[in-house]
Scaffold this active site. Structure first.
Site, PDB file in Angstrom:
ATOM      1  N   SER A 111       0.820  -1.213   0.000  1.00 62.47           N
ATOM      2  CA  SER A 111       0.000   0.000   0.000  1.00 62.47           C
ATOM      3  C   SER A 111       0.852   1.260   0.000  1.00 62.47           C
ATOM      4  CB  SER A 111      -0.920   0.017   1.221  1.00 62.47           C
ATOM      5  OG  SER A 111      -1.860  -1.032   1.154  1.00 62.47           O
ATOM      6  N   SER A 143       2.508  -3.771   7.769  1.00 67.12           N
ATOM      7  CA  SER A 143       2.461  -4.603   8.969  1.00 67.12           C
ATOM      8  C   SER A 143       3.829  -5.196   9.264  1.00 67.12           C
ATOM      9  CB  SER A 143       1.442  -5.739   8.782  1.00 67.12           C
ATOM     10  OG  SER A 143       0.167  -5.227   8.491  1.00 67.12           O
ATOM     11  N   GLU A 258       5.377 -18.249  27.666  1.00 72.13           N
ATOM     12  CA  GLU A 258       4.096 -18.872  27.997  1.00 72.13           C
ATOM     13  C   GLU A 258       3.055 -17.869  28.469  1.00 72.13           C
ATOM     14  OE1 GLU A 258       2.254 -22.116  31.175  1.00 72.13           O
ATOM     15  OE2 GLU A 258       4.422 -22.044  30.825  1.00 72.13           O
ATOM     16  N   SER A 379     -10.378  -3.560   1.650  1.00 68.94           N
ATOM     17  CA  SER A 379     -11.577  -3.302   2.448  1.00 68.94           C
ATOM     18  C   SER A 379     -12.727  -4.206   2.007  1.00 68.94           C
ATOM     19  CB  SER A 379     -11.987  -1.833   2.314  1.00 68.94           C
ATOM     20  OG  SER A 379     -12.451  -1.586   0.994  1.00 68.94           O
TER      21      SER A 379
END
Length: 417
Positions: A111, A143, A258, A379
């Site tokens: 993007s 991301s 954990e 979208s």
């Protein structure tokens, strides 16, 4: 150690013999990769060609033993499947092993500020310079960019070609001069997304995935995998460890994660989320509320139906076209329902955030995160347009002729740096 056979692997026995919380993350992920269990749904020699249900069985067994999940992120989700599908054998063998064993983290450089929904309108340019390409431009909503060793990059290499035919796909090294990553903090308090500035950064010609000028076709493979993944096609045990050399997790004990929350938050909706809602509704005395019970069943049905749909896609028995788009749309619906239902179960407690709040803050974070899945990865409106035009054959919106050179098309202007 147990011999690993594709046809009859006892995952419980393998985990009993292989999982050791004192191993470093790097050592544990190497064991998983060597066993072809880091991403078992990939074809051999990288994975085992397993079905979604088989991979889910491994994930469940790992959760039962509190074993750290395999490397997560966009290397595993997007880069590896695309590279395997389109890259040369040399590039596959150079890049894929370090995705599967977590040595390299990846991001997605798609993007741009002036080309969001219209990805083919991207303006980031790459110019050939001998055995390298020089890349200049800006990417956004990247991301995992702050932890990435590599990025899957689409850039314009032929401005005189039509916009869909002048794009090339690269495996781009992020750790170099000319690359600046700026995290974008969301209202959850996390920074999943970034903006990335490329100023005469370089990528070897040998890192072209597919052919020069054929990047749109390669990118569509990535987009298809992304939509399916967002819809729930990626099945793996959770991992709070971040792949790659930047986060500093590879040398930590694998068992030390954990009780840590994944750095990217908990915005997903799957069978585990539904079960947690049922437990919470029972604890808070909401399970007898008929509207809560009805929506719990709605959410359960949505998650299960999407899982069956994705399993059918994996088996090759799905109808051709639009399956990934439909899966992504169903995921958006499930996230919205989970947000509303979770807040109704919590009641006034939904207004409190933080680890000491009801549900440990998980539902509150889901509520804040819930607009994102209907936007990222294309979208909901874009998904419906794709289904309408490419699957149902509805007419496209009017625009310039397909063979118009990109240079002659109206250009969106990017904001100044």
């Amino acid at each position: 150690m147990t011999t690993i056979e594709d046809t009859a692997l006892d995952v419980h026995l393998w985990l009993d013999e292989s999982w050791d919380p004192d191993l470093t993350v790097a050592e544990w992920w190497a064991r998983m990769a060597d066993a072809r269990l880091a991403h078992p749904m990939l074809p051999a020699p990288w994975g085992r060609g397993w079905s979604r249900n088989q991979a889910a069985g491994l994930a469940q067994a790992m959760v039962q033993r509190k074993a750290l999940g395999p490397p997560s992120g966009l290397g595993m989700m997007l880069a590896a499947p695309t590279i395997i599908a389109h890259a040369s054998q040399e590039l596959q063998h150079r890049l894929v092993p370090k995705i599967l064993n977590g040595q390299h983290g990846w991001c997605q450089l798609f993007s741009e500020p002036g080309a969001g929904s219209d990805l083919a309108g991207l303006q980031c340019r790459a110019e050939r310079d001998g055995d390298e390409w020089v890349v200049t431009g800006q990417k956004v909503w990247t991301s995992l960019g702050q932890w990435a060793d590599y990025g899957i990059l689409v850039a314009r290499t032929e401005p005189d070609a039509p916009k869909h035919r002048g794009i090339t796909y690269f495996a781009f090294p992020m750790l170099q001069d000319g690359v600046e990553v700026r995290p974008l903090r969301e209202m959850t308090g996390r920074a999943l997304f970034n903006e990335v500035f490329l100023d005469e950064a370089r990528v070897p010609h040998a890192n072209v995935v597919g052919q020069v000028g054929d990047g749109w076709r390669v990118a569509n493979t990535t987009l298809m995998v992304e939509r399916s993944g967002i819809g729930g096609n990626n099945v793996a045990a959770p991992s709070a460890a971040i792949a790659g050399t930047i986060a500093g997790h590879l040398d930590r004990p694998a068992g030390s994660f954990e009780h840590e929350t994944p750095a990217l938050g908990e915005g997903g909706v799957g069978p585990g989320r539904v079960k947690s809602f049922v437990r919470l509704a029972r604890e808070l005395g909401k399970l007898d509320d008929p509207t809560v019970r009805q929506d719990l069943m709605r959410l359960h049905s949505m998650v299960e139906i999407n899982g069956w749909h994705l399993g059918r896609m994996k088996s090759g028995n799905a109808a051709t076209g639009g399956e990934g788009n439909l899966a992504k749309l169903r995921n958006s619906d499930a996230v919205r329902l989970a947000r509303d239902l979770g807040c109704r179960i919590l009641g006034p407690g939904a207004t409190f955030v933080g680890p000491d709040s009801p549900s440990g803050g998980s539902i509150q974070e889901l509520t804040l995160f819930s607009p994102a899945p209907s936007i990222y990865g294309g979208s909901d409106q874009v998904q419906r347009n794709i289904i309408g035009e490419r699957v149902l054959g509805l007419p496209k919106e009017p625009g310039p002729a397909k063979d118009t050179p990109f240079r002659d098309l109206p250009q969106n202007t990017s904001p100044s740096r």
